[in-house]
Design an enzyme around this catalytic site. Structure first.
Site, PDB file in Angstrom:
ATOM      1  N   HIS A  92      -1.632  -8.617  11.891  1.00 12.31           N
ATOM      2  CA  HIS A  92      -1.990  -8.080  13.256  1.00 12.31           C
ATOM      3  C   HIS A  92      -3.026  -8.649  13.876  1.00 12.31           C
ATOM      4  CE1 HIS A  92       0.074  -4.215  11.659  1.00 12.31           C
ATOM      5  NE2 HIS A  92      -0.531  -4.312  10.560  1.00 12.31           N
ATOM      6  N   ASN A 105      -1.791   6.722   6.488  1.00  9.63           N
ATOM      7  CA  ASN A 105      -0.672   5.767   7.287  1.00  9.63           C
ATOM      8  C   ASN A 105       0.331   6.070   6.880  1.00  9.63           C
ATOM      9  OD1 ASN A 105      -0.726   3.579   9.141  1.00  9.63           O
ATOM     10  ND2 ASN A 105      -0.379   2.188   7.441  1.00  9.63           N
ATOM     11  N   LYS A 137       0.807  -1.165  -0.035  1.00  7.38           N
ATOM     12  CA  LYS A 137       0.137   0.023  -0.112  1.00  7.38           C
ATOM     13  C   LYS A 137       0.802   1.376  -0.065  1.00  7.38           C
ATOM     14  CE  LYS A 137      -1.051  -0.737   4.719  1.00  7.38           C
ATOM     15  NZ  LYS A 137      -0.422  -2.067   5.073  1.00  7.38           N
TER      16      LYS A 137
END
Length: 445
Positions: free
Chosen positions: A174, A127, A104
């Protein structure tokens, strides 16, 4: 009547949130587990002590099962992320949101370069780079907002609906935060959950999970390293094509691209589709692709000395990402791995790297976990170190001609570093200083 907001967490997100509200129109309350962060608060900001508020802005890294967050949720107070707030306050109608386990940052950065080359007014944040809230305030209706979105940010969105949503891949990551792979996948799906007719979703269907989503959402644009029938972009025999109007069109030869690796080809195909849908001319996109040299900390070439190459892949914060980096290495590899434990499994990474990884240099919180997995799989050449510095210096001493030293931790950095950028910079400085000293001592380069 004034609105009342609560900001939970006083890191980058919390501080940027404080700055966007007009204190004459908004009562601002804050909460942070670390009371030191209450020092030097603006006089118009109050520490939360149970007041009624309209909603809470939660910093991305704070899990939903945190006691204070659960307390707020039980009161029926809406909990949102910074990207949800950005969507609510911006007048910009051209939001492009990028998410996925890997890729990303590359896509976000390259899209920004494409728009700049094309002369379009665009802003990049989320982010990556700076927080998205000040950019959302700044962006005008016809500008472009390019937002890198983490699963932490997406999980607390309710109305967020980007004009273009891009999903790179979705693999295990995560789990310490989300609790399960299914929860992680559901958070990623929120990137397109509220899209309206006329909005676009771009999926990498070489990823098994996204291929399944692509079958469910036939209107999505898809990318692949194989020919596809849906609208999208793909590679065929070393040539890249796009199809957004019902007819496949040649774009460029893969050899013209300025970066290497299958993962980068997929990234560029997703950028190509988004840029075309935003009206950028193919020739302008092609020029940017030819000049693009990748993103710092993502399989970044640090240098070469006496036939040893060093690569900084500090952005490799999960096993899948590190697997991509190891695959991209052309020589036997001395792999530096370890860091904060996110609950990942390392079997697939180490199994796939058996023929490439010559030695493991492990450090950080997960060193023992990775070592145990490697031993199960028959690895013999393993050594643990107390820090990245120790691991790096030992690898530099032991590396031989035609070998690569690769920092690709497969873990987050938070056990020993503030972020992956700090970790990557330390690695690069250690490598360059070590080789500089070798040269000053009269060794041939």
């Amino acid at each position: 009547m004034n609105s009342k907001v609560l900001i939970c967490g006083l890191g980058t997100t919390g501080k940027s949130a404080m700055e966007i509200f007009d204190p004459l129109k908004t009562d601002i309350y804050v909460h942070d587990d670390n009371e030191k962060n209450y020092e030097n608060l603006p006089e118009y900001v109050s520490i939360y002590s149970g007041e009624d508020v309209d909603y809470m802005i939660k910093s991305p890294g704070i899990p939903l099962n945190h006691p204070f967050v659960k307390e707020i949720a039980e009161k029926g107070i809406e909990i949102i992320s910074d990207i949800e707030l950005a969507y609510r306050i911006t007048e910009c109608e051209n939001i492009i949101a990028i998410s996925g386990t890997n890729g990303k940052t590359t896509i976000t950065s390259l899209l920004q370069e494409v728009f700049q080359e094309a002369g379009k007014t665009s802003y990049m944040g989320g982010n990556v780079g700076i927080g998205i809230l000040p950019l959302a305030q700044k962006a005008k209706k016809d500008d472009i907002l390019v937002i890198e979105c983490s699963s932490f940010q997406l999980e607390t969105t309710t109305t967020f609906a980007p004009k273009i949503a891009i999903l790179t891949n979705v693999t295990e990551d995560h789990l310490d935060h989300h609790g399960s792979l299914e929860n992680y996948q559901e958070s990623k799906k929120k990137i397109f959950a509220n899209q309206k007719e006329g909005d676009a979703l771009i999926l990498n269907v070489d990823d098994p999970y996204l291929a399944m989503l692509g079958e469910e959402r036939e209107e999505a644009y898809v990318v692949s390293l194989h020919s596809v029938q849906q609208y999208g972009a793909y590679e065929s025999e070393g040539e890249l094509f796009y199809n957004i109007e019902g007819k496949p069109t040649f774009f460029m030869n893969r050899k013209e691209i300025g970066v290497v690796g299958d993962h980068n080809v997929r990234n560029l195909l997703e950028v190509l589709l988004a840029a075309l849908l935003m009206g950028v001319e193919p020739e302008s996109i092609r020029k940017t692709f030819q000049n693009f040299r990748g993103v710092e900390h993502r399989i970044e070439f640090v240098g070469e000395h006496n036939g040893v190459r060093a690569y900084n892949d500090s952005k490799g914060t999960n096993p899948d990402s590190t697997m991509v980096a190891v695959k991209a290495m052309e020589w036997d590899t001395l792999l530096l791995a370890g860091g904060y434990n996110k609950g990942s499994d390392y079997h697939e990474l180490l199994e796939s790297g058996k023929n490439k990884i010559k030695k493991l240099y492990l450090f950080g919180e997960t060193a023992e976990i990775i070592e145990e997995t490697a031993q199960e799989l028959g690895y013999k050449n393993i050594e643990r170190f107390p820090s990245l510095k120790d691991a790096t210096l030992n690898a530099l001493v032991e590396a031989k001609e035609n070998e690569a030293i690769l920092l690709s931790p497969a873990c987050a950095s938070w056990d020993q570093f503030k972020n992956y950028e700090e970790r990557g910079r330390e690695f690069k400085e250690l490598v360059k200083q070590f080789w500089k000293e070798k040269m000053s001592n009269g060794e041939e380069e």
